[in-house]
Scaffold this motif. Structure first.
Motif, PDB file in Angstrom:
ATOM      1  N   ARG A 106       0.830  -1.201   0.000  1.00 47.37           N
ATOM      2  CA  ARG A 106       0.000   0.000   0.000  1.00 47.37           C
ATOM      3  C   ARG A 106       0.866   1.253   0.000  1.00 47.37           C
ATOM      4  O   ARG A 106       0.536   2.241  -0.652  1.00 47.37           O
ATOM      5  CB  ARG A 106      -0.957   0.021   1.194  1.00 47.37           C
ATOM      6  CG  ARG A 106      -1.921  -1.151   1.278  1.00 47.37           C
ATOM      7  CD  ARG A 106      -2.547  -1.642  -0.026  1.00 47.37           C
ATOM      8  NE  ARG A 106      -3.100  -0.616  -0.877  1.00 47.37           N
ATOM      9  CZ  ARG A 106      -3.147  -0.679  -2.200  1.00 47.37           C
ATOM     10  NH1 ARG A 106      -2.674  -1.713  -2.842  1.00 47.37           N
ATOM     11  NH2 ARG A 106      -3.661   0.301  -2.909  1.00 47.37           N
ATOM     12  N   GLU A 128      -3.044  12.966   9.211  1.00 51.15           N
ATOM     13  CA  GLU A 128      -3.418  11.728   8.513  1.00 51.15           C
ATOM     14  C   GLU A 128      -2.962  10.511   9.309  1.00 51.15           C
ATOM     15  O   GLU A 128      -3.696   9.524   9.422  1.00 51.15           O
ATOM     16  CB  GLU A 128      -2.803  11.712   7.116  1.00 51.15           C
ATOM     17  CG  GLU A 128      -3.392  12.746   6.178  1.00 51.15           C
ATOM     18  CD  GLU A 128      -2.637  12.842   4.882  1.00 51.15           C
ATOM     19  OE1 GLU A 128      -3.282  12.683   3.827  1.00 51.15           O
ATOM     20  OE2 GLU A 128      -1.411  13.071   4.914  1.00 51.15           O
ATOM     21  N   ILE A 129      -1.775  10.590   9.850  1.00 53.45           N
ATOM     22  CA  ILE A 129      -1.253   9.489  10.673  1.00 53.45           C
ATOM     23  C   ILE A 129      -2.093   9.346  11.936  1.00 53.45           C
ATOM     24  O   ILE A 129      -2.454   8.228  12.339  1.00 53.45           O
ATOM     25  CB  ILE A 129       0.234   9.715  10.988  1.00 53.45           C
ATOM     26  CG1 ILE A 129       1.052   9.627   9.700  1.00 53.45           C
ATOM     27  CG2 ILE A 129       0.731   8.714  12.022  1.00 53.45           C
ATOM     28  CD1 ILE A 129       2.494  10.063   9.841  1.00 53.45           C
ATOM     29  N   THR A 132      -5.466   7.729  11.161  1.00 50.82           N
ATOM     30  CA  THR A 132      -5.278   6.300  10.906  1.00 50.82           C
ATOM     31  C   THR A 132      -5.060   5.537  12.205  1.00 50.82           C
ATOM     32  O   THR A 132      -5.674   4.484  12.432  1.00 50.82           O
ATOM     33  CB  THR A 132      -4.086   6.081   9.951  1.00 50.82           C
ATOM     34  OG1 THR A 132      -4.346   6.764   8.730  1.00 50.82           O
ATOM     35  CG2 THR A 132      -3.867   4.605   9.680  1.00 50.82           C
ATOM     36  N   ILE A 135      -8.315   5.228  14.155  1.00 56.23           N
ATOM     37  CA  ILE A 135      -9.203   4.193  13.611  1.00 56.23           C
ATOM     38  C   ILE A 135      -8.752   2.813  14.082  1.00 56.23           C
ATOM     39  O   ILE A 135      -9.563   1.982  14.498  1.00 56.23           O
ATOM     40  CB  ILE A 135      -9.261   4.267  12.073  1.00 56.23           C
ATOM     41  CG1 ILE A 135      -9.986   5.550  11.654  1.00 56.23           C
ATOM     42  CG2 ILE A 135      -9.947   3.043  11.479  1.00 56.23           C
ATOM     43  CD1 ILE A 135      -9.883   5.859  10.169  1.00 56.23           C
ATOM     44  N   VAL A 136      -7.450   2.573  14.068  1.00 54.14           N
ATOM     45  CA  VAL A 136      -6.910   1.298  14.551  1.00 54.14           C
ATOM     46  C   VAL A 136      -7.201   1.135  16.047  1.00 54.14           C
ATOM     47  O   VAL A 136      -7.619   0.063  16.498  1.00 54.14           O
ATOM     48  CB  VAL A 136      -5.395   1.201  14.253  1.00 54.14           C
ATOM     49  CG1 VAL A 136      -4.784   0.002  14.945  1.00 54.14           C
ATOM     50  CG2 VAL A 136      -5.155   1.135  12.756  1.00 54.14           C
TER      51      VAL A 136
END
Length: 186
Positions: A106, A128-129, A132, A135-136
């Motif tokens: 990816r 953005e990090i 992400t 969400i994890v």
């Protein structure tokens, strides 16, 4: 590979034993799936006349070699050995390599592919990090709640059996209606 990876991590987090025979069989499937994927990727490059670029030493070529080496060749080689498939650490390491290969794929598509296609440089910014990772984290939290409040893990002892009403019965037999009867019904 992700199932093996998350089974190992959730087993460690919740103090549960791994179902090594089941995961070992799954690792054998990973060998086949990764082999088919590897052949498909190489055939795709060959059919587009791009296979020679793999060896040109560029950043995309090195990233591709890392992806294929870590994500496909290493798990195939590791899981080919029964000793590795029967070992929780070996299963985890092989699965972690395959998952890392997916992540590298990816990144290769999203970063090196973008740079080659547009000429623009890109690296995710901190927001953005953070999104992400959030969400994890939410996924981990939801899985933890599910394990706490739903019957995710089967009841098991060292040999997969339990003592119930003075009789040794298998875990599978406990879930049958006859095995769930109360002492008054027996």
């Amino acid at each position: 590979s992700m199932v093996i990876f998350e089974s190992y991590l959730s087993g460690k987090a919740f103090g549960k034993q791994l179902e090594i025979p089941l995961l070992a069989d799954l690792a054998r499937v990973v060998i086949v799936v990764q082999s088919v994927y590897l052949v498909w990727r190489l055939q795709d490059l060959g059919s587009r006349g791009a296979l020679h670029h793999v060896w040109d030493g560029s950043l995309p070529a090195l990233a591709f070699l890392a992806e294929i080496g870590v994500g496909s060749l290493l798990p195939i080689a590791l899981f080919a050995f029964p000793r590795v498939r029967r070992n929780a650490g070996g299963l985890f390491f092989g699965a972690a390599c395959a998952v890392s290969g997916f992540v590298l794929n990816r990144l290769n598509v999203g970063i090196t592919g973008l740079e080659l296609g547009t000429g623009a440089r890109y690296f995710p910014n901190w927001m953005e990090i953070a999104v992400t990772m959030s969400i994890v984290a939410v996924g981990f939290a939801l899985f933890g709640l599910a394990c706490k409040h739903l019957p995710i893990f089967t009841a098991q002892s060292d040999k997969g059996r339990r003592l119930r009403r003075g009789r040794l019965t298998s875990v599978a037999a406990i879930s049958t209606p006859a095995a769930i009867s109360t002492p008054a019904e027996a």
